[in-house]
Scaffold this active site. Structure first.
Site, mmCIF file in Angstrom:
data_model
loop_
_atom_site.group_PDB
_atom_site.id
_atom_site.type_symbol
_atom_site.label_atom_id
_atom_site.label_comp_id
_atom_site.label_asym_id
_atom_site.label_seq_id
_atom_site.Cartn_x
_atom_site.Cartn_y
_atom_site.Cartn_z
ATOM 1 N N PRO A 9 -37.467 -25.453 15.467
ATOM 2 C CA PRO A 9 -38.389 -26.009 16.459
ATOM 3 C C PRO A 9 -39.816 -25.486 16.349
ATOM 4 O O PRO A 9 -40.042 -24.319 16.077
ATOM 5 C CB PRO A 9 -37.766 -25.608 17.804
ATOM 6 N N ASN A 10 -40.716 -26.410 16.540
ATOM 7 C CA ASN A 10 -42.164 -26.182 16.597
ATOM 8 C C ASN A 10 -42.807 -25.870 15.248
ATOM 9 O O ASN A 10 -44.023 -25.792 15.149
ATOM 10 C CB ASN A 10 -42.521 -25.095 17.617
ATOM 11 N N ARG A 17 -50.666 -25.181 15.273
ATOM 12 C CA ARG A 17 -50.155 -24.269 16.290
ATOM 13 C C ARG A 17 -50.583 -22.829 16.017
ATOM 14 O O ARG A 17 -50.319 -22.284 14.958
ATOM 15 C CB ARG A 17 -48.620 -24.353 16.273
ATOM 16 N N TYR A 22 -49.906 -18.223 12.657
ATOM 17 C CA TYR A 22 -49.181 -19.018 11.664
ATOM 18 C C TYR A 22 -50.043 -19.584 10.544
ATOM 19 O O TYR A 22 -49.529 -20.207 9.619
ATOM 20 C CB TYR A 22 -48.440 -20.158 12.366
ATOM 21 N N ASN A 71 -35.747 -20.779 8.668
ATOM 22 C CA ASN A 71 -36.598 -20.278 9.740
ATOM 23 C C ASN A 71 -36.203 -21.085 10.967
ATOM 24 O O ASN A 71 -36.667 -22.206 11.157
ATOM 25 C CB ASN A 71 -38.086 -20.459 9.417
ATOM 26 N N ALA A 74 -37.419 -20.264 17.430
ATOM 27 C CA ALA A 74 -36.882 -19.641 18.640
ATOM 28 C C ALA A 74 -35.357 -19.690 18.711
ATOM 29 O O ALA A 74 -34.744 -18.869 19.390
ATOM 30 C CB ALA A 74 -37.491 -20.303 19.874
ATOM 31 N N GLU A 95 -32.694 -15.542 6.284
ATOM 32 C CA GLU A 95 -33.490 -15.780 7.496
ATOM 33 C C GLU A 95 -34.928 -15.391 7.208
ATOM 34 O O GLU A 95 -35.183 -14.286 6.704
ATOM 35 C CB GLU A 95 -32.929 -14.925 8.642
ATOM 36 N N HIS A 97 -39.145 -15.488 8.685
ATOM 37 C CA HIS A 97 -40.102 -15.673 9.776
ATOM 38 C C HIS A 97 -41.495 -15.474 9.209
ATOM 39 O O HIS A 97 -41.718 -14.585 8.377
ATOM 40 C CB HIS A 97 -39.846 -14.685 10.914
ATOM 41 N N ARG A 104 -43.699 -8.524 18.083
ATOM 42 C CA ARG A 104 -43.966 -9.499 19.150
ATOM 43 C C ARG A 104 -43.086 -9.199 20.357
ATOM 44 O O ARG A 104 -42.586 -8.078 20.512
ATOM 45 C CB ARG A 104 -43.764 -10.904 18.595
#
Length: 137
Positions: A9-10, A17, A22, A71, A74, A95, A97, A104
Site C-alpha cells: 500500500p501507498n 509521497r 522516499y 515491500n 504498512a 523483506e 523497506h 521511525r
C-alpha cells in the site's frame, strides 16, 4: 532466474509521497533502470494496496519463482496473513523497506514478515531493492 518485486500500500505514490523520506523517483522509473542493469534476470513487478491481492500473488508465484522481494508497506506491521502466506510458499522472500523503519515510529519496529523471510534490508532508499536482488544472485 525469475524474481518478482511486490510493493504494498501507498508505494504506488513513490515520487509524489513524502519525497524527503522516499525520494522523487517513481517506482516505475526505478524499475526500468533495474531491468536494464539486470537484463539477464527475468524481473517482474506487482503493486497493490489490497492485502488479499498481495497474498494471492504470493500464492501464484511462490512455487515457481526463484525469489520475491517484498515491500509490504504498512502491512509489514499489521498483516499476520501476509506472514502466513510467506510461511506457506517455497520461494524465498526478502523483506525490503526504503526508509529505516527502526528510526521511525515504534509500531514500525514490528514485522510479521521478518520471521518467515530470508532476510531484511531497510534504510537504503530504492537501493534496498537492488541489494535484495543482488542477494539472490
Amino acid at each position: 532466474m525469475k524474481i518478482l518485486i511486490i510493493n504494498g500500500p501507498n508505494l504506488n505514490l513513490l515520487g509524489k509521497r513524502e519525497p524527503s523520506i522516499y525520494g522523487s523517483l517513481t517506482f516505475e522509473e526505478f524499475f526500468v533502470s533495474l531491468k536494464k542493469k539486470y537484463a539477464a534476470v527475468e524481473l517482474h513487478y506487482f503493486q497493490s494496496n489490497i492485502e488479499g491481492e498481495i497474498i494471492d500473488k504470493l500464492h501464484e508465484v511462490g512455487f515457481t519463482y526463484n525469489g520475491i522481494i517484498l515491500n509490504a508497506g504498512a502491512y509489514t506491521h499489521t498483516s499476520i496473513a501476509i506472514g502466513d502466506a510467506i510461511k506457506g510458499i517455497e520461494t524465498p522472500v526478502i523483506e525490503v523497506h526504503i526508509s529505516n523503519v527502526y528510526s521511525r515510529e515504534e509500531f514500525r519496529h514490528i514485522s510479521y514478515i521478518a520471521p518467515n523471510a530470508k532476510g531484511i534490508i531497510a534504510g537504503f532508499g530504492l537501493q534496498s531493492y537492488e541489494l535484495a536482488l543482488e542477494s539472490f544472485l
